[in-house]
Design a protein around this motif. Structure first.
Motif, short mmCIF file in Angstrom:
data_model
loop_
_atom_site.label_atom_id
_atom_site.label_comp_id
_atom_site.label_asym_id
_atom_site.label_seq_id
_atom_site.Cartn_x
_atom_site.Cartn_y
_atom_site.Cartn_z
N ALA A 49 -73.98 16.33 19.74
CA ALA A 49 -75.14 15.67 20.35
C ALA A 49 -76.35 15.73 19.44
N GLN A 50 -76.55 16.89 18.80
CA GLN A 50 -77.66 17.01 17.86
C GLN A 50 -77.49 16.03 16.70
N PHE A 51 -76.28 15.93 16.19
CA PHE A 51 -76.02 15.00 15.09
C PHE A 51 -76.32 13.57 15.50
N GLY A 52 -75.79 13.15 16.64
CA GLY A 52 -76.02 11.78 17.09
C GLY A 52 -77.50 11.47 17.28
N LEU A 53 -78.22 12.41 17.90
CA LEU A 53 -79.64 12.18 18.13
C LEU A 53 -80.42 12.14 16.83
N PHE A 54 -80.10 13.05 15.90
CA PHE A 54 -80.82 13.07 14.63
C PHE A 54 -80.54 11.81 13.81
N VAL A 55 -79.33 11.27 13.89
CA VAL A 55 -79.05 10.01 13.20
C VAL A 55 -80.03 8.94 13.67
N ALA A 56 -80.15 8.80 14.99
CA ALA A 56 -80.96 7.73 15.54
C ALA A 56 -82.46 7.99 15.41
N LEU A 57 -82.87 9.25 15.48
CA LEU A 57 -84.29 9.57 15.35
C LEU A 57 -84.75 9.52 13.90
N LEU A 58 -83.89 9.94 12.97
CA LEU A 58 -84.31 10.07 11.58
C LEU A 58 -84.01 8.84 10.74
N ALA A 59 -83.15 7.95 11.22
CA ALA A 59 -82.93 6.70 10.47
C ALA A 59 -84.23 5.92 10.32
N PRO A 60 -85.01 5.73 11.39
CA PRO A 60 -86.29 5.03 11.22
C PRO A 60 -87.26 5.80 10.33
N VAL A 61 -87.33 7.12 10.50
CA VAL A 61 -88.26 7.91 9.69
C VAL A 61 -87.86 7.86 8.22
N THR A 62 -86.56 7.90 7.95
CA THR A 62 -86.08 7.96 6.57
C THR A 62 -86.25 6.63 5.85
N VAL A 63 -85.81 5.54 6.50
CA VAL A 63 -85.84 4.26 5.77
C VAL A 63 -85.95 3.03 6.67
N SER A 64 -85.41 3.06 7.89
CA SER A 64 -85.33 1.85 8.71
C SER A 64 -86.69 1.27 9.05
N LEU A 65 -87.64 2.12 9.43
CA LEU A 65 -88.97 1.61 9.76
C LEU A 65 -89.65 1.02 8.53
N ALA A 66 -89.41 1.63 7.37
CA ALA A 66 -89.98 1.07 6.14
C ALA A 66 -89.44 -0.33 5.89
N GLY A 177 -77.70 27.52 12.80
CA GLY A 177 -77.43 26.85 11.54
C GLY A 177 -76.92 25.44 11.74
N ASN A 178 -76.24 25.21 12.87
CA ASN A 178 -75.77 23.86 13.17
C ASN A 178 -76.92 22.88 13.33
N VAL A 179 -78.08 23.37 13.81
CA VAL A 179 -79.23 22.49 13.98
C VAL A 179 -79.65 21.92 12.63
N GLY A 180 -79.78 22.80 11.64
CA GLY A 180 -80.14 22.34 10.31
C GLY A 180 -79.09 21.46 9.69
N ILE A 181 -77.82 21.82 9.90
CA ILE A 181 -76.73 21.02 9.35
C ILE A 181 -76.72 19.63 9.98
N THR A 182 -76.76 19.57 11.32
CA THR A 182 -76.67 18.28 11.98
C THR A 182 -77.90 17.43 11.71
N GLN A 183 -79.06 18.06 11.57
CA GLN A 183 -80.26 17.29 11.25
C GLN A 183 -80.09 16.58 9.91
N ASN A 184 -79.59 17.30 8.94
CA ASN A 184 -79.47 16.71 7.61
C ASN A 184 -78.24 15.83 7.48
N LEU A 185 -77.18 16.12 8.22
CA LEU A 185 -76.09 15.16 8.31
C LEU A 185 -76.60 13.86 8.95
#
Length: 450
Positions: A49-66, A177-185
């Motif tokens: 669940a953390q991985f899925g949420l971080f994908v969707a939350l961080l895709a815009p922050v990383t590049v999609s919004l740009a 540690g899974n939080v950091g891993i899933t965030q960066n995955l």
């Protein structure tokens, strides 16, 4: 409690703990017995669940919004406009996370305290990112992303609180540690989502949002989310105000950890927000497709380093009982990496820096999350206090665009990446320094007999 005695659940008496950071009633139910080791489905359902949420939350922050904003405004305005959208919407997360965390603590639904919020948040999150994708102007992009922050934190606040709800202290370093891993995955997957769907704006935003919702639904199915049967006294307006506060005089360890998290997150988001523009301006990747490809490769390299060292750091922290020393050392390694970006002008060096940052940030997110949970002022108000901590995660996201733009403008112009990344490195070092006053190495240390 002796050093070897496991932590005990408190009885469900309605009186506040004497060491609580405010007038908070106990709402945790169940027998006073040691918390059992979390099972496979809970641990990996949480990670998914953390991985899925971080994908969707961080895709815009990383590049999609740009990419989205770049399609709506002139190229010269894209960086500043994107930073402004991210900054304004992050303020929503700043307020929403602790409030929703507090409300989840007091939720009396028969489906549990955390599950109803995560399900509702997942549905709203998909709709919000669809609005961003279809927005014809920057104003609606901002509205959609602000709503996405609201609903995303409706998932994130109760989701992270389940670490305190479900995971015993002896397991927290590894699970955190899974939080950091899933965030960066999630960041890595976000980079590839941009690479795959750069030509279709709707898919660019909606595919990761639907994936996030599905992973959250799966976790909700396996989560043993215990319901509370009686609505506790909510404490009125005083309690609402105290939702945003932990007394630093009473809980200095938590206060110092909060300041450190704020500084390290601020440093990190100087990199995240401006990375696409850095690759274009300083490394010379003017073609969006080429930039997206190098960014995706860099994130992959970073993620491999992060995953390996997050698991290693979390495991060693649990074995030694030390949190503080690992956090300080990891933050300094991360600071070195981000400062090296100031003198990076080619793709090869960019990849080397991604490795260094992955090592440092991987250990940091694994052990710092465990340290935070260890020094919570009142475990019975875990969601509230983690919501206060999340201010240190959300506020830097709002400030990074503004502070970064100011650093880029030093000396005139908008491309002073030397000032940007040296400044970010200094901020990270200060994040390491502010861990030094923490008196406790964490409950993990005490459990280990330290």
């Amino acid at each position: 409690m002796s050093p070897s005695t496991p932590p005990q659940h408190q009885p469900s008496a309605p009186s506040p703990r004497p060491d609580s950071s405010g007038p908070y009633v106990s709402i945790v139910t169940g027998a006073a017995e040691p918390m059992p080791k979390a099972g496979f489905l809970v641990v990996w359902g949480m990670a998914l669940a953390q991985f899925g949420l971080f994908v969707a939350l961080l895709a815009p922050v990383t590049v999609s919004l740009a990419i989205k904003v770049g399609s709506l405004v002139p190229a010269a305005e894209a960086a500043a406009t994107t930073g402004g959208v991210l900054a304004a919407a992050a303020l929503v997360a700043l307020v929403a996370n602790p409030i929703i965390g507090r409300l989840s603590d007091y939720t009396t639904s028969r489906f549990g305290r955390r599950r109803p919020w995560m399900v509702a948040g997942a549905i709203g999150f998909v709709l919000s990112l669809a609005l961003v994708a279809l927005a014809p102007g920057v104003g609606l992009v901002l509205l959609g992303w602000a709503l996405a922050q609201l609903f995303g934190n409706m998932i994130l606040a109760p989701l992270l609180t389940t670490i305190a709800d479900q995971i015993p202290e002896r397991q927290r370093g590894t699970v955190s540690g899974n939080v950091g891993i899933t965030q960066n995955l999630g960041i890595m997957a976000a980079a590839y989502v941009a690479l795959w769907f750069v030509g279709d704006m709707l898919l660019l935003f909606v595919v990761p949002a639907v994936f996030a919702a599905l992973t959250v639904f799966v976790y909700c199915l396996v989560l043993p989310d215990r319901a509370i049967t009686e609505k506790p006294d909510d404490g009125g307006w005083r309690l609402f105000v105290m939702t945003f506060w932990v007394n630093p005089a009473k809980h200095p360890d938590f206060a110092w950890v909060w300041v450190s998290r704020f500084l390290v997150t601020l440093s990190y988001f100087h990199f995240i927000v401006f990375r696409p523009f850095f690759l274009s301006d300083q490394v010379g990747l003017a073609d969006p497709a080429e930039m997206a490809g190098v960014l995706a490769n860099g994130v992959l390299i970073n993620t491999i380093a992060l995953v390996v060292f997050a698991k290693l750091g979390g495991w060693l922290s649990d074995r030694t009982g030390d949190r503080k020393g690992f956090v300080i050392a990891a933050t300094l390694v991360f600071a070195l990496g981000i400062a090296l970006l100031a003198i990076t002008h080619d793709v090869a060096m960019f990849y080397v820096v991604e490795v260094i940052m992955g090592i440092g940030y991987g250990i940091y997110v694994a052990v710092d999350t465990a340290l935070v949970v260890d020094v919570l002022p009142n475990p019975q108000d875990a969601s509230k206090d983690l919501g206060v901590l999340n201010i240190a995660n959300a506020l830097p996201q709002s400030l990074a665009g503004v502070v970064g733009a100011g650093l880029l403008a030093i000396g005139g112009g908008t491309q002073n990446y030397l000032a940007l990344f040296i400044g970010a490195g200094v901020i990270a070092v200060l994040g390491a320094v502010t861990i030094i006053p923490v008196r406790s190495r964490g409950r993990g240390a005490r459990s280990a007999g330290a």
